[in-house]
Design an enzyme around this catalytic site. Sequence first.
Site, PDB file in Angstrom:
ATOM      1  N   VAL A  98       0.867  -1.172   0.000  1.00 23.74           N
ATOM      2  CA  VAL A  98       0.000   0.000   0.000  1.00 23.74           C
ATOM      3  C   VAL A  98       0.904   1.223   0.000  1.00 23.74           C
ATOM      4  CG1 VAL A  98      -1.536   1.393   1.486  1.00 23.74           C
ATOM      5  CG2 VAL A  98      -2.095  -0.990   1.002  1.00 23.74           C
ATOM      6  N   CYS A  99       0.474   2.271  -0.693  1.00 25.75           N
ATOM      7  CA  CYS A  99       1.177   3.558  -0.674  1.00 25.75           C
ATOM      8  C   CYS A  99       2.609   3.356  -1.185  1.00 25.75           C
ATOM      9  CB  CYS A  99       1.111   4.108   0.754  1.00 25.75           C
ATOM     10  SG  CYS A  99       1.378   5.875   0.949  1.00 25.75           S
ATOM     11  N   THR A 100       3.583   4.035  -0.608  1.00 24.93           N
ATOM     12  CA  THR A 100       4.955   3.927  -1.104  1.00 24.93           C
ATOM     13  C   THR A 100       5.626   2.601  -0.736  1.00 24.93           C
ATOM     14  OG1 THR A 100       5.673   5.205   0.822  1.00 24.93           O
ATOM     15  CG2 THR A 100       5.385   6.411  -1.245  1.00 24.93           C
ATOM     16  N   GLY A 101       4.888   1.693  -0.145  1.00 22.19           N
ATOM     17  CA  GLY A 101       5.407   0.332   0.021  1.00 22.19           C
ATOM     18  C   GLY A 101       5.806  -0.271  -1.319  1.00 22.19           C
ATOM     19  N   ALA A 148      -3.071   2.325  -3.677  1.00 23.03           N
ATOM     20  CA  ALA A 148      -2.550   3.699  -3.795  1.00 23.03           C
ATOM     21  C   ALA A 148      -2.283   4.261  -2.390  1.00 23.03           C
ATOM     22  CB  ALA A 148      -3.533   4.536  -4.600  1.00 23.03           C
TER      23      ALA A 148
END
Lengths: 225, 225
Positions: A98-101, A148
Amino acid sequence: MNVVMLLYPNLTQLDLTGPYEVLARYKELTLHLVWKDCEPVRDVSGLRIVPTTSFDDCPQADILFVPGGPGQVALMEDAEVLDFLRRQAAGARYVTSVCTGSLVLAAAGLLTGYRATCHWLSLPQLALFGVEPVPERVVIDRNRISGAGVTSGIDFALALMAQLFGEERAKAAQLMIEYDPAPPFAGGSPSSASPETISAVKALTDGFQANREAVSTRVAAALKH
Amino acid sequence: MNVVMLLYPNLTQLDLTGPYEVLARYKELTLHLVWKDCEPVRDVSGLRIVPTTSFDDCPQADILFVPGGPGQVALMEDAEVLDFLRRQAAGARYVTSVCTGSLVLAAAGLLTGYRATCHWLSLPQLALFGVEPVPERVVIDRNRISGAGVTSGIDFALALMAQLFGEERAKAAQLMIEYDPAPPFAGGSPSSASPETISAVKALTDGFQANREAVSTRVAAALKH
């Protein structure tokens, strides 16, 4: 099934706690929160979460999950973390973020040739790693599933659970957590936000984002050699 | 401004971590996670969060916040917790809750004569305490602000921040956490869910809910004397 969720200093906790809330409602899943050791990990805002296991003791993941957050930048150059993720990913049924993972997975070479998403501010950086950036809330490409920014983790987790255990149970989980969102304002994505709101967010994050991009560029270049 | 967020065993962590993610983005706020002591607290699914302060050391709240979850039932008969909440509420600018956290506030007598909301499964129980149950996602009645089930905490927190610090900054926070939700299914609330999904959730929770209601009934009766 083992779900291995990476904890790390300065993560954005909701990237992890959102999906955790959904996944925890499936008795088939055992959730592991893993870091180098089992001392409490501080998220970027100071919330301290206690890992359940260390890299050394962690079981093989069926679902490997990496959340994002400012601490992700350091992880991209942390060989111990990247090695752990590569070992786990090799035996995992799903490799997720998720996200910048997704930038951490990309830095480990685990998204090369895949489509994936990321927090909107950092989405273009995926291309540096040979990953196709997709501006959607949840992106599924073979066994790689990414969400996202931050709150998308709830949508991500429901989509993953529907794929694994069927829509009916995912609907029950969604109703149990009363997921009938009513954002008080429009503009939660860059496609719907006003130019003023986008500018306000960029002004707050410009310095940090410049460094994040510099690190992505450096790591991506090294990955190609 | 001090935000005092109650942590307790067997809470539903997303009730707290959702709002935390929004509130943490306001530098004017200092977030405190409080329990009887500072040992890690396990949420109902096993996620361990470390309190930042104890009841004894906790500063006066400007915003007092109580999350929900199965552990809320025990709190309704825990005099130490109810006394702490009453003391804090007396000096707080806002007294707030998400999910069944409103039942804890009600058990402390802090919602009597107010309108409030709660997780849909438990919403009718508010009436036992002389609270008007309102089936809305976020309910604002004077300085009492409550959110409905679990995920409503994000909407609740954005609404509260808009009230305190204006809409523009709340919109920036919303865009920063990319809160543009896209639930994979309809039916995240009892008004939109299918009868089958509602039945599935009720079948899973019936025994627990019967006990929760019995405790609410007992506590409400004692409160009237």
